[in-house]
Write an enzyme that holds these catalytic residues in place. Structure first.
Site, PDB file in Angstrom:
ATOM      1  N   ASN A 169      -4.698   1.924 -13.713  1.00 24.10           N
ATOM      2  CA  ASN A 169      -3.766   1.014 -13.031  1.00 24.10           C
ATOM      3  C   ASN A 169      -2.350   1.550 -13.190  1.00 24.10           C
ATOM      4  OD1 ASN A 169      -2.843  -1.426 -11.772  1.00 24.10           O
ATOM      5  ND2 ASN A 169      -2.279  -2.207 -13.795  1.00 24.10           N
ATOM      6  N   MET A 201      -3.694  -7.077  -6.989  1.00 27.71           N
ATOM      7  CA  MET A 201      -3.057  -8.178  -7.688  1.00 27.71           C
ATOM      8  C   MET A 201      -4.035  -9.209  -8.259  1.00 27.71           C
ATOM      9  SD  MET A 201      -0.286  -6.810  -7.680  1.00 27.71           S
ATOM     10  CE  MET A 201       1.333  -7.512  -7.920  1.00 27.71           C
ATOM     11  N   ARG A 202      -5.283  -8.778  -8.486  1.00 27.81           N
ATOM     12  CA  ARG A 202      -6.242  -9.664  -9.145  1.00 27.81           C
ATOM     13  C   ARG A 202      -6.693  -9.045 -10.463  1.00 27.81           C
ATOM     14  NH1 ARG A 202      -6.828 -13.672  -6.040  1.00 27.81           N
ATOM     15  NH2 ARG A 202      -6.297 -13.293  -3.862  1.00 27.81           N
ATOM     16  N   LYS A 252     -13.336 -17.663  -7.490  1.00 27.48           N
ATOM     17  CA  LYS A 252     -13.088 -16.329  -8.055  1.00 27.48           C
ATOM     18  C   LYS A 252     -14.392 -15.630  -8.441  1.00 27.48           C
ATOM     19  CE  LYS A 252     -10.773 -16.451 -11.958  1.00 27.48           C
ATOM     20  NZ  LYS A 252      -9.633 -16.764 -12.820  1.00 27.48           N
ATOM     21  N   GLY A 268       0.785  -1.240   0.000  1.00 27.44           N
ATOM     22  CA  GLY A 268       0.000   0.000   0.000  1.00 27.44           C
ATOM     23  C   GLY A 268       0.813   1.285   0.000  1.00 27.44           C
ATOM     24  N   SER A 269       2.061   1.232  -0.441  1.00 34.92           N
ATOM     25  CA  SER A 269       2.837   2.485  -0.438  1.00 34.92           C
ATOM     26  C   SER A 269       2.257   3.481  -1.450  1.00 34.92           C
ATOM     27  CB  SER A 269       4.328   2.223  -0.699  1.00 34.92           C
ATOM     28  OG  SER A 269       4.524   1.733  -1.999  1.00 34.92           O
ATOM     29  N   ASN A 270       1.744   2.990  -2.584  1.00 37.95           N
ATOM     30  CA  ASN A 270       1.099   3.911  -3.536  1.00 37.95           C
ATOM     31  C   ASN A 270      -0.199   4.465  -2.961  1.00 37.95           C
ATOM     32  OD1 ASN A 270       2.435   4.172  -6.325  1.00 37.95           O
ATOM     33  ND2 ASN A 270       2.716   2.012  -5.808  1.00 37.95           N
ATOM     34  N   HIS A 292       1.641   0.115 -13.368  1.00 35.96           N
ATOM     35  CA  HIS A 292       2.412  -1.121 -13.569  1.00 35.96           C
ATOM     36  C   HIS A 292       3.897  -0.767 -13.617  1.00 35.96           C
ATOM     37  CE1 HIS A 292       2.976  -5.267 -14.718  1.00 35.96           C
ATOM     38  NE2 HIS A 292       3.860  -4.843 -15.605  1.00 35.96           N
TER      39      HIS A 292
END
Ligand code: GAR
Length: 188
Positions: free
Chosen positions: A106, A89-90, A64, A12-14, A108
Site C-alpha cells: 500500500n 479506500m477500504r 461489507k 487513479g493517478s498512481n 500512504h
C-alpha cells in the site's frame, strides 16, 4: 513475466503512473485494475490505457462482509504476484490479508506511523508539521501498520498551501511507487 493487480477507489493517478512505468517492461505487467466504485475516474484511465478492469461495486452489496466475500472470490479466480493498493479506500478483511501475506503493498501519504487513516496530507498540514511525506508498506491486519518498505520526506514550506503540498506529495508518489514495486518483484 511477473503480474500485478491494482486496487483503486477513485482518481487513479498512481494507477496510471504504475501502468505507464511498466507499459514497455518485458518482466512486469499490470494484469488488472479492481475497483469498488463503479463511478471512479480510474476506470476511464484503465480504458484509455487498455488495461483490463473489474468493477466490484461496493454499493451493490448488502453489507461489507458480502462485498469482501465477492472480492475474495474474484481474487482467488486470478493469478498474480503482487497486489498493489493505490488509493484503495477500504480496509481489507483479515482473511484476505492472511491469505496473501507478504503479497500486498500500500502507499500512504504521510510518514507512518504519523497520520494513519484518512486525510493524512491535510492533517499534517493543519498541524503545521515541517515535514511530511509518503510511505510504501506491506499490508498487515492493522490499518496503515504493516512493515515499512520505503519512505520519502517532503518539506512543508511556509508558502505551501494544502493544494501545493498535495501536488508535491502526489508527484513523489508517482515517481517512487513504480520503482519500489519493481524492486520488490525483482527480489521475489
Ligand atoms: C494517494 O495519495 C494515496 O497515497 C492515498 O490516496 C491517494 C490516491 O490518489 N491513499 C491513502 O490515503 C490510503 N490510506 P490516486 O487515486 O490519484 O492514486
Amino acid at each position: 513475466m511477473k503480474e500485478i493487480i491494482i486496487l483503486a477507489s477513485g482518481n487513479g493517478s498512481n494507477f496510471e503512473s504504475i501502468c505507464k512505468y511498466f507499459s514497455k517492461s518485458k518482466s512486469i505487467r499490470v494484469k488488472q485494475l479492481i475497483t469498488d466504485n463503479k463511478d471512479a475516474f480510474v476506470i476511464q484511465r484503465a480504458k484509455r490505457l487498455n488495461i483490463d478492469y473489474k468493477i466490484i461495486d461496493y454499493k451493490h452489496f448488502k453489507n461489507k462482509s458480502e462485498y469482501n466475500l465477492a472480492l475474495f472470490d474474484h481474487l482467488k479466480s486470478i493469478d498474480f504476484d503482487l497486489m498493489v493498493l493505490a488509493g484503495y479506500m477500504r480496509i481489507l478483511p483479515n482473511y484476505i490479508v492472511n491469505h496473501y501475506k507478504g503479497k500486498i503493498v500500500n502507499i500512504h501519504p504521510s510518514l507512518l506511523p504519523n497520520y494513519k487513516g484518512l486525510n493524512a496530507i491535510a492533517k499534517a498540514y493543519e498541524n503545521k508539521e515541517r515535514y511530511t511525506g509518503i510511505t510504501i508498506h506491506y499490508v498487515d491486519e492493522g490499518v496503515d501498520t504493516g512493515q515499512i518498505i520505503f519512505q520519502k520526506k517532503v518539506r512543508i514550506r511556509k508558502k505551501d498551501t494544502l493544494e501545493t503540498l498535495e501536488k508535491k506529495i502526489h508527484k513523489i508518489e508517482h515517481k517512487y511507487y513504480p520503482k519500489v514495486i519493481e524492486k520488490i518483484l525483482s527480489e521475489k
